[in-house]
Design a protein around this motif. Structure first.
Motif, mmCIF file in Angstrom:
data_model
loop_
_atom_site.group_PDB
_atom_site.id
_atom_site.type_symbol
_atom_site.label_atom_id
_atom_site.label_comp_id
_atom_site.label_asym_id
_atom_site.label_seq_id
_atom_site.Cartn_x
_atom_site.Cartn_y
_atom_site.Cartn_z
ATOM 1 N N TRP A 163 25.754 7.691 21.993
ATOM 2 C CA TRP A 163 25.179 7.742 22.993
ATOM 3 C C TRP A 163 25.793 7.499 24.195
ATOM 4 O O TRP A 163 26.290 6.340 24.239
ATOM 5 C CB TRP A 163 23.940 6.670 23.058
ATOM 6 N N ILE A 164 25.623 8.362 25.190
ATOM 7 C CA ILE A 164 26.313 7.924 26.652
ATOM 8 C C ILE A 164 24.954 7.945 27.406
ATOM 9 O O ILE A 164 24.629 9.315 28.160
ATOM 10 C CB ILE A 164 27.306 8.791 26.850
ATOM 11 N N PRO A 165 24.308 6.960 27.793
ATOM 12 C CA PRO A 165 23.200 6.936 28.566
ATOM 13 C C PRO A 165 23.273 7.737 30.013
ATOM 14 O O PRO A 165 22.064 8.435 30.353
ATOM 15 C CB PRO A 165 22.645 5.506 28.488
ATOM 16 N N ALA A 166 24.198 7.486 30.754
ATOM 17 C CA ALA A 166 24.390 8.085 31.998
ATOM 18 C C ALA A 166 24.516 9.647 32.021
ATOM 19 O O ALA A 166 24.360 10.215 32.791
ATOM 20 C CB ALA A 166 25.467 7.504 32.695
ATOM 21 N N LEU A 167 25.069 10.103 30.727
ATOM 22 C CA LEU A 167 25.157 11.590 30.662
ATOM 23 C C LEU A 167 24.108 12.264 29.838
ATOM 24 O O LEU A 167 23.959 13.595 29.936
ATOM 25 C CB LEU A 167 26.602 11.755 30.064
ATOM 26 N N GLY A 168 23.709 11.835 28.694
ATOM 27 C CA GLY A 168 22.482 12.524 28.156
ATOM 28 C C GLY A 168 21.774 11.686 26.855
ATOM 29 O O GLY A 168 22.124 10.609 27.325
ATOM 30 N N GLY A 169 21.248 12.424 26.251
ATOM 31 C CA GLY A 169 20.627 11.806 24.911
ATOM 32 C C GLY A 169 21.517 11.448 23.703
ATOM 33 O O GLY A 169 22.493 11.621 23.816
ATOM 34 N N LYS A 170 20.771 10.730 22.743
ATOM 35 C CA LYS A 170 21.592 10.111 21.849
ATOM 36 C C LYS A 170 21.549 11.222 20.574
ATOM 37 O O LYS A 170 20.806 12.076 20.490
ATOM 38 C CB LYS A 170 21.178 8.717 21.341
ATOM 39 N N MET A 171 22.594 11.171 19.848
ATOM 40 C CA MET A 171 22.726 12.181 18.426
ATOM 41 C C MET A 171 23.228 11.351 17.362
ATOM 42 O O MET A 171 24.280 10.403 17.398
ATOM 43 C CB MET A 171 23.464 13.260 18.610
ATOM 44 N N ASP A 172 22.413 11.207 16.278
ATOM 45 C CA ASP A 172 22.955 10.624 14.950
ATOM 46 C C ASP A 172 23.948 11.250 14.483
ATOM 47 O O ASP A 172 24.217 12.355 14.397
ATOM 48 C CB ASP A 172 21.698 10.267 14.129
ATOM 49 N N MET A 173 24.974 10.166 13.517
ATOM 50 C CA MET A 173 26.187 10.686 13.134
ATOM 51 C C MET A 173 26.025 10.308 11.537
ATOM 52 O O MET A 173 25.766 9.253 11.204
ATOM 53 C CB MET A 173 27.540 9.985 13.705
ATOM 54 N N PHE A 174 26.033 11.214 10.493
ATOM 55 C CA PHE A 174 25.787 11.114 9.290
ATOM 56 C C PHE A 174 27.288 11.426 8.278
ATOM 57 O O PHE A 174 28.216 12.232 8.644
ATOM 58 C CB PHE A 174 24.814 12.082 8.641
ATOM 59 N N PRO A 175 27.488 10.415 7.321
ATOM 60 C CA PRO A 175 28.459 10.735 6.617
ATOM 61 C C PRO A 175 28.378 11.948 5.701
ATOM 62 O O PRO A 175 27.132 12.414 5.188
ATOM 63 C CB PRO A 175 28.465 9.484 5.389
ATOM 64 N N GLY A 176 29.418 12.833 5.670
ATOM 65 C CA GLY A 176 29.313 14.205 4.794
ATOM 66 C C GLY A 176 28.613 15.124 5.575
ATOM 67 O O GLY A 176 28.256 16.192 5.201
ATOM 68 N N ARG A 177 28.339 15.094 6.974
ATOM 69 C CA ARG A 177 27.452 15.965 7.664
ATOM 70 C C ARG A 177 27.820 16.308 9.289
ATOM 71 O O ARG A 177 28.064 15.030 9.724
ATOM 72 C CB ARG A 177 25.755 15.657 7.535
ATOM 73 N N GLU A 178 28.273 17.202 9.722
ATOM 74 C CA GLU A 178 28.585 17.634 11.176
ATOM 75 C C GLU A 178 27.174 17.881 11.898
ATOM 76 O O GLU A 178 26.679 18.839 11.546
ATOM 77 C CB GLU A 178 29.773 18.335 10.970
ATOM 78 N N THR A 179 27.134 17.149 12.775
ATOM 79 C CA THR A 179 26.200 17.514 14.041
ATOM 80 C C THR A 179 26.780 18.044 15.243
ATOM 81 O O THR A 179 27.970 17.443 15.608
ATOM 82 C CB THR A 179 25.142 16.554 14.117
ATOM 83 N N MET A 180 26.148 18.758 16.067
ATOM 84 C CA MET A 180 26.662 19.096 17.178
ATOM 85 C C MET A 180 25.871 18.796 18.366
ATOM 86 O O MET A 180 24.544 19.066 18.434
ATOM 87 C CB MET A 180 26.893 20.699 17.442
ATOM 88 N N MET A 181 26.342 18.506 19.589
ATOM 89 C CA MET A 181 25.646 18.271 20.750
ATOM 90 C C MET A 181 26.751 18.756 22.141
ATOM 91 O O MET A 181 27.923 18.862 21.758
ATOM 92 C CB MET A 181 25.199 16.922 21.071
ATOM 93 N N SER A 182 26.177 18.823 23.197
ATOM 94 C CA SER A 182 26.892 19.127 24.293
ATOM 95 C C SER A 182 26.580 18.596 25.537
ATOM 96 O O SER A 182 25.072 18.120 25.634
ATOM 97 C CB SER A 182 26.961 20.498 24.485
#
Length: 327
Positions: A163-182
């Motif tokens: 989470w970078i509050p000044a730039l955007g929303g948060k995204m969870d990070m999971f072991p063994g799984r890759e998530t994407m955001m921009s």
């Protein structure tokens, strides 16, 4: 009443001081954060309208006009004002909010940053467009303004949240799984990122610096970051490089251009040029490097790195000088 009012005003003023700064959702520096802020204010306004209507009806019929109403009239007020109107307002706000959700799932414009949440630090790999290998860093993120930067997020052991509050929303990070955001940074500057998911003893000590740079400045920084470490100068720093090798630090850490190629801990190639050490805890001064090496588990509880509290003072200072000079 005057004392109570003064206390309420003071509490409100103190609260509002937290509404600005480089970790505030109300002080935006990216297009995604700006959309989220707009959603917040509009939805807050809609909910205030609903709250005022429902509670205004209760006040009116219970206090201002406490008389008996026929059953059909009462049902119309309850169903219309207490159910239909709030439902319509909230549904409209939901539909509008979904229609303008920030485009944090959109692909980036070229640069991709891979972030892995460790306990309790951040492994950061930069993948410029067309690159065959990443540019490795840690505990700090730099990105260009005016471009959408893509992030691939994962975790090594437990769930984290990026989470970078000044730039955007948060995204969870999971072991063994890759998530994407921009994220699309619009304003150059330094901002604070944070793990937003409780992840263990040092969760509150798992921060990172985010620096948004003009594209040309970012390209220049990335070129410097890709270069190997500069050889130490001065007797003390050179002695520190020997201590680094003798103490086996290279088994866990990489310093590119040297024999240190460890992959367990953060890459230290340019650690002295970062805004902090220990994942947002300490400024990169010689004194703080020394304190971190000597009191690691006191500064960050349950961290994997052992404390080197048996090093002689001269060796400790030499090692800290060497690390601070890695720029």
């Amino acid at each position: 009443m005057s004392v109570r009012s003064s206390l309420l005003l003071l509490a409100g003023a103190l609260t509002l001081q937290g509404c600005s700064g480089r970790q505030s959702i109300l002080d935006t520096a990216g297009s995604d954060a700006a959309v989220l802020l707009t959603m917040f204010w509009v939805m807050l306004g809609g909910l205030v309208v609903v709250w005022l209507l429902v509670n205004g009806m209760m006040l009116f019929f219970h206090k201002l006009s406490p008389r008996k109403y026929d059953e059909s009239h009462a049902q119309k007020l309850i169903i219309g004002g207490g159910i239909v109107f709030p439902t319509v307002v909230i549904a409209a706000l939901l539909a509008w909010g979904l229609s303008i959700m920030p485009d944090q799932r959109a692909p980036g414009d070229g640069l991709r940053i891979e972030v892995v949440g460790e306990q309790w630090w951040w492994r950061v790999n930069y993948w410029p467009k067309g690159a065959d290998a990443p540019i490795v860093s840690a505990n700090e993120i730099r990105l260009p303004t005016g471009q959408r930067t893509e992030f691939t997020l994962s975790s090594a052991e437990v769930i984290h949240s990026f989470w970078i509050p000044a730039l955007g929303g948060k995204m969870d990070m999971f072991p063994g799984r890759e998530t994407m955001m921009s994220l699309h940074a619009t304003e150059p500057g330094s901002y604070r990122g944070q793990c937003a998911e409780f992840c263990g003893a040092s969760h509150a000590l798992m921060a990172f610096e985010v620096v948004a740079l003009a594209p040309d400045d970012f390209d220049a920084w990335l070129a410097r970051e890709a270069a190997p470490a500069v050889a130490p100068t001065g007797d003390t720093a050179q002695r520190g490089a020997v201590v680094f090798q003798e103490q086996g630090c290279g088994a866990c850490h990489t310093v590119r251009g040297t024999a240190a190629v460890g992959q367990v801990g953060p890459d230290l190639t340019h650690v002295g040029a970062r805004a902090s050490i220990g994942a947002g805890i300490l400024a990169p001064t010689i004194e703080n490097f020394s304190a971190w090496i000597y009191h690691t588990d006191d500064i960050k509880p349950e961290v994997d790195m052992p404390a080197y509290d048996t090093l002689p003072d001269d060796d400790l200072m030499a090692l800290a000088t060497y690390l601070q000079g890695l720029k």
